[in-house]
Structure formats: C-alpha cells, structure tokens
Design an enzyme around this catalytic site. Structure first.
Site, PDB file in Angstrom:
ATOM      1  N   ARG A   1       0.803  -1.230   0.000  1.00  0.00           N
ATOM      2  CA  ARG A   1       0.000   0.000   0.000  1.00  0.00           C
ATOM      3  C   ARG A   1       0.836   1.281   0.000  1.00  0.00           C
ATOM      4  O   ARG A   1       0.311   2.359  -0.192  1.00  0.00           O
ATOM      5  CB  ARG A   1      -0.976  -0.024   1.192  1.00  0.00           C
ATOM      6  CG  ARG A   1      -2.150  -0.946   0.966  1.00  0.00           C
ATOM      7  CD  ARG A   1      -2.919  -1.205   2.243  1.00  0.00           C
ATOM      8  NE  ARG A   1      -2.197  -2.122   3.140  1.00  0.00           N
ATOM      9  CZ  ARG A   1      -2.591  -2.438   4.370  1.00  0.00           C
ATOM     10  NH1 ARG A   1      -3.698  -1.917   4.863  1.00  0.00           N
ATOM     11  NH2 ARG A   1      -1.895  -3.275   5.107  1.00  0.00           N
TER      12      ARG A   1
ATOM     13  N   ASN B   1      40.242  39.903   4.415  1.00  0.00           N
ATOM     14  CA  ASN B   1      38.982  40.476   3.963  1.00  0.00           C
ATOM     15  C   ASN B   1      38.743  40.107   2.496  1.00  0.00           C
ATOM     16  O   ASN B   1      39.589  40.352   1.644  1.00  0.00           O
ATOM     17  CB  ASN B   1      39.034  41.999   4.102  1.00  0.00           C
ATOM     18  CG  ASN B   1      37.690  42.610   3.775  1.00  0.00           C
ATOM     19  OD1 ASN B   1      36.803  42.627   4.603  1.00  0.00           O
ATOM     20  ND2 ASN B   1      37.539  43.095   2.542  1.00  0.00           N
TER      21      ASN B   1
HETATM   22  C1  UD1 Z   1      -1.285  -7.187  12.536  1.00  0.00           C
HETATM   23  C2  UD1 Z   1      -2.030  -8.045  13.583  1.00  0.00           C
HETATM   24  C3  UD1 Z   1      -3.249  -7.279  14.054  1.00  0.00           C
HETATM   25  C4  UD1 Z   1      -2.802  -5.973  14.650  1.00  0.00           C
HETATM   26  C5  UD1 Z   1      -2.026  -5.156  13.614  1.00  0.00           C
HETATM   27  C6  UD1 Z   1      -1.422  -3.915  14.233  1.00  0.00           C
HETATM   28  C7  UD1 Z   1      -1.606 -10.346  12.906  1.00  0.00           C
HETATM   29  C8  UD1 Z   1      -2.156 -11.551  12.257  1.00  0.00           C
HETATM   30  N1  UD1 Z   1      -2.416  -9.284  12.972  1.00  0.00           N
HETATM   31  O1  UD1 Z   1      -2.140  -7.037  11.412  1.00  0.00           O
HETATM   32  O2  UD1 Z   1      -3.938  -8.039  15.037  1.00  0.00           O
HETATM   33  O3  UD1 Z   1      -3.922  -5.240  15.093  1.00  0.00           O
HETATM   34  O4  UD1 Z   1      -0.922  -5.928  13.096  1.00  0.00           O
HETATM   35  O5  UD1 Z   1      -0.727  -3.165  13.283  1.00  0.00           O
HETATM   36  O6  UD1 Z   1      -0.484 -10.377  13.370  1.00  0.00           O
HETATM   37  N2  UD1 Z   1       5.134  -9.519   8.481  1.00  0.00           N
HETATM   38  C9  UD1 Z   1       6.183 -10.374   8.219  1.00  0.00           C
HETATM   39  N3  UD1 Z   1       5.921 -11.528   7.539  1.00  0.00           N
HETATM   40  C10 UD1 Z   1       4.677 -11.863   7.145  1.00  0.00           C
HETATM   41  C11 UD1 Z   1       3.612 -10.988   7.416  1.00  0.00           C
HETATM   42  C12 UD1 Z   1       3.885  -9.816   8.089  1.00  0.00           C
HETATM   43  O7  UD1 Z   1       7.338 -10.120   8.568  1.00  0.00           O
HETATM   44  O8  UD1 Z   1       4.543 -12.943   6.551  1.00  0.00           O
HETATM   45  C13 UD1 Z   1       5.430  -8.252   9.199  1.00  0.00           C
HETATM   46  C14 UD1 Z   1       5.140  -7.008   8.386  1.00  0.00           C
HETATM   47  O9  UD1 Z   1       6.287  -6.591   7.678  1.00  0.00           O
HETATM   48  C15 UD1 Z   1       4.733  -6.005   9.465  1.00  0.00           C
HETATM   49  C16 UD1 Z   1       4.161  -6.884  10.564  1.00  0.00           C
HETATM   50  O10 UD1 Z   1       4.599  -8.203  10.330  1.00  0.00           O
HETATM   51  O11 UD1 Z   1       5.862  -5.316   9.968  1.00  0.00           O
HETATM   52  C17 UD1 Z   1       2.634  -6.837  10.596  1.00  0.00           C
HETATM   53  O12 UD1 Z   1       2.127  -7.333   9.395  1.00  0.00           O
HETATM   54  P1  UD1 Z   1       0.851  -6.692   8.701  1.00  0.00           P
HETATM   55  O13 UD1 Z   1       0.586  -7.443   7.479  1.00  0.00           O
HETATM   56  O14 UD1 Z   1       1.001  -5.209   8.643  1.00  0.00           O
HETATM   57  O15 UD1 Z   1      -0.265  -7.099   9.769  1.00  0.00           O
HETATM   58  P2  UD1 Z   1      -1.650  -6.370  10.001  1.00  0.00           P
HETATM   59  O16 UD1 Z   1      -2.612  -6.829   8.992  1.00  0.00           O
HETATM   60  O17 UD1 Z   1      -1.405  -4.911  10.151  1.00  0.00           O
HETATM   61 MG    MG Z   2       0.163  -3.522   9.550  1.00  0.00          MG
END
Ligand code: UD1
Ligand code: MG
Length: 447
Positions: A15, A375
C-alpha cells in the site's frame, strides 16, 4: 532475566506504492525500522533479530550489523515470520519481545511495561492493547466474563459484534521463550492462508494459561504505517515529540509548527530556532545560536553563539561566533573558523576560512584556504575549475582582496597582500604586495 527481541519486517508494504521497502521510508529523517530497533535496544541483552523478506537484500544492506537478520522466504503471516527466528533464539531461557517494524512511535517505556508485566505473569505471554473508536484494520481483543483476554480476532474474520469492539491489538507481545516455540507450531492456517501470530493467544487460553494485557491509553504511539497517509501522520507526531523534547531541554522555537528537526540532530540550550527551519541528518547546534528563519541545515556542525539567517548548508563545520547570511550557502567541506562573517549571497565549498575572515557580499569561495583576518571584497570569485580539474587557492593572513577580484587557481597570495578592484589574478602574489589590473601585476610593496 534474559530478554531477547524479534522485529517483524518481511511484509511487502504494497500500500506504500513505492520502490523503496516500506520499513526504509524515513520518519523525521530516519528509516522507520531504526525506531523499532532503538525502542528495544536499552533492555534487550542481544542485538534484535529482524525478520526480513521483501527486498531482503536492500534491507539487510541498510541494517548492516546493527541487528541479526533472518530471512522469511515466503510471507506466510506474522506467526510464520516469528518462527523463522527459532533457530537463533531457541534454547535460551527468559523472555522474547516481538514487535513490528512499521510502528515507529512505540516507545521503549511502553515496551518496558510489557516486559515488566510479563515478568509478574504466571502465564506464558503478555500483549499490548489500546482503546480506540477508529480501529484502522487492527485485530479486536475479545475478553471473557471475568474480563481477561480470550482471543484476538482479525478484522477480516470478525463478526459485526466483534467489529464493534474498541479494544485493539497493537502488535507487540512478550513471551516466555520455550513456550513460544512450542506453541507457534500449533497455529493453524487462517482462511486467508496465513499463520496469524495472534492465534497464539487462544492456544494459551484453551490450555488454561493466563494471557496478560497492558492497555495503552496513548493511541498515537500505536500508529502502524501501511500507506503514505499513515506515514505523514507518523511524521507529524514524531516531529511534535522531537520538538517538545528540545524545547523542554532549553531550546526556544518561535513557531514549532514550522520547525523540522530530524531524529539524530542535537541542539544545545539557549539556542533559538526561527520559523521555516529544517535541521537535518547528523546536524549539531551549539549554545546561544540563532538559526533561521528560512534555513536548511544538513549534516552540519555549528558551534556556540552563531547566527544563521536564510541559509542552506550541507556537510559543513562552523566554529563559534560566526555569522552566516542572509542568503548564504555552505557546501560539502566548508569550514568556517571562529568569528567568520559570511554575509549575503555567498557560497563556500571545500574551503577553510580562518578565524575572523570577512566575506560580506556576493562571493564564491571553492577549494581555498584563507588565513586569519583576511577580507574578501564584494563579488570575489575563486576560479577553481579549468573545465577539467579543480585547483586550489591559498590566501594568507591579513590579505585584502578588492571588490570583484577573480582569483584564477592554482594561486598563492602572500600575507598582507592586496588586490585592486576588478583584478584578474593569474600569478602568485608575494606578501605585502599590491597587484592591480587584468591580468593583475604588482605595482608596489605595501610595507
Ligand atoms: C497485525 C495483527 C493485528 C494488529 C495489527 C497492528 C496479525 C495476524 N495481525 O495485522 O492483530 O492489530 O498488526 O498493526 O499479526 N510480516 C512479516 N511476515 C509476514 C507478514 C507480516 O514479517 O509474513 C510483518 C510485516 O512486515 C509487518 C508486521 O509483520 O511489519 C505486521 O504485518 P501486517 O501485514 O502489517 O499485519 P496487520 O494486517 O497490520
Ligand atoms: Mg500492519
């Protein structure tokens, strides 16, 4: 008790619509991942483990040896991401703190509360939650009749009743080390095909183990960055935090709303920052300076009692009691010694101006060395470039360069020498000698 940490940063950041990996986008001049690293640093025993994946090479290159990286080849969810660190952390006793790399505003104080709560918890984990009416896609925290945490439901899977819950999962957890690795493997794949770390809560509760929660009241700390709107929100909250820190330590800001200070800048007390001033990179400002309005100061070291007005500086050093501007430019390698006066419309690059040098108006000084109390008249130019190479101009002490002098480098001008207005100096000038004309010729000894 040993405390280790894992920062999740493998996600794609789709995004953001960017070629730059999300966690390398800067917030107040510093990539957002650095805040996550900084927040865990003070109380974790080892370097944090950072789970990288998307753009892994670029991210690892940036992180260098600040962290222990581990690669998650396929992004199969936050639970799967944590599991990648098992080989590095399994077998230690103590606690494991897990945070996400895209939450730069989360403070080490809050994480410390999480750790302290877990130390006192008989159960295997503590999580961070926040109460807020705007859920921003966060998971919802489901509590039971006794008011303790039962499970987390992700927004995509939540029922309308669950969606109405205003307690949200922030995304920071503290686990007992051994318990984490045993239970991560029991997480089942979600309907979205991901292994949700958040499902581990329900595993603990069904096992009769207590999940503790720290409820945060400052929603601003929990802003996770998923798109550029969130990035700008984080930027302005971080800016406010940085400005408040400096004001409380003795810096005056005439208009904090138009004062931009990067996270790594330092400023000493009784300095005043005027509006539309931006202090960037590794800049440091001494005591009792007046900076701005309208100045962009990058990677520049400024001493005490300096005045900088409408200036743009980069990779420069300025000693004490120096006046710069209005409308002045310091480029890489500019060094202004104590008491230099650099007035309007001047440019200095790769040059040392000795103590007390005056260059009041319209000058370009490049690849030069200028002695004490010399200067530099209005409109003086060091002609340092012959179309192929740069050459050096060395000017002695107490020299008087007349207005509109062209100094054709390479060139040496002796101590006490003088040039007439409009001279084009192509040959070295002996000390205490007056030269005039085009090309300039010596006409008399001054002393
Ligand atoms: C996650 C939480 C959600 C919380 C929210 C807060 C889970 C399933 N959900 O959702 O409950 O309210 O964060 O921001 O954890 N990442 C990895 N590998 C992956 C997937 C993600 O390293 O396979 C990392 C991403 O880079 C990021 C973090 O984990 O830094 C969170 O992942 P993201 O996909 O943003 O989770 P949310 O949908 O925001
Ligand atoms: Mg997130």
């Amino acid at each position: 008790m040993k405390i280790q940490s894992i920062i999740l940063a493998a996600g794609q950041g789709t995004r953001m619509k960017s070629d730059l990996p999300k966690i390398l986008h800067p917030v107040c001049g510093v990539p957002m991942i650095d805040y996550a690293i900084e927040a865990v640093k003070s109380f974790c025993d080892d370097k944090p483990v950072v789970v990288v994946g998307h753009h892994a090479e670029e991210v690892q290159k940036y992180l260098g040896n600040k962290v222990t990286p581990v690669v998650q080849q396929q992004q199969l969810g936050t639970g799967h991401a944590v599991l990648q660190a098992e080989g590095l952390l399994l077998g230690s006793s103590g606690l494991v703190l897990v945070t996400y790399g895209d939450m730069p505003l989360l403070t080490s104080e809050t994480l410390a509360r999480l750790v302290e709560t877990q130390k006192a918890n008989s159960g295997p984990m503590t999580m961070l939650t926040v109460m807020h009416n705007n859920p921003r896609g966060f998971g919802r925290v489901i509590r039971n009749n006794q008011g303790t945490v039962d499970r987390i439901v992700e927004e995509a899977q939540a029922t309308p009743d669950e969606l109405a819950i205003t307690e949200l999962n922030v995304g920071a957890y503290c686990f007992q080390n051994a318990w984490l690795w045993d239970n991560l493997k029991k997480i089942k794949v979600s309907p979205k095909g991901e292994y949700y770390l958040t499902d581990i809560v329900e595993l603990a509760v069904t096992n009769g183990q207590a999940v503790a929660a720290v409820v945060l009241d400052n929603f601003n700390e929990t802003i996770g960055i998923n798109n550029r709107l969130h990035l700008s929100e984080a930027e302005s909250l971080m800016r406010k935090r940085i400005n408040e820190k400096w004001m409380l330590s003795g810096v005056t800001m005439i208009d904090p709303a138009s004062t931009y200070i990067d996270a790594n800048v330092t400023i000493s007390r009784d300095t005043t920052l005027a509006p539309n001033t931006s202090l960037q990179g590794n800049t440091s400002i001494g005591e009792r300076c007046h900076i701005g309005p309208g100045s962009v100061i990058k990677d520049t070291k400024i001493g005490n009692d300096c005045v900088v007005l409408y200036a743009v500086t980069e990779s420069a050093v300025v000693e004490d009691h120096v006046e710069i501007g209005p409308f002045a430019r310091l480029r890489k390698g500019a060094y202004l010694s104590s008491g230099v006066h650099m007035g309007n419309f001047g440019e200095v690059k790769d040059s040392v101006l000795g103590p007390g040098v005056k260059m009041g108006h319209f000058s370009y000084i490049g690849n030069a060395q200028i002695g004490t109390d010399t200067n530099i008249g209005a409109g003086t130019i060091t002609c340092n470039y012959d179309g192929k190479n740069k050459h050096k101009t060395v000017i002695g002490e107490n020299v008087f360069i007349g207005s509109d002098t062209m100094l054709v480098a390479p060139l040496n001008i002796g101590d006490g020498a003088k040039t007439g207005a409009g001279s084009v100096v192509t040959k070295d000038v002996d000390e205490n000698t007056l030269v005039v004309g085009v090309p300039a010729k010596p006409i008399k000894k001054i002393k």
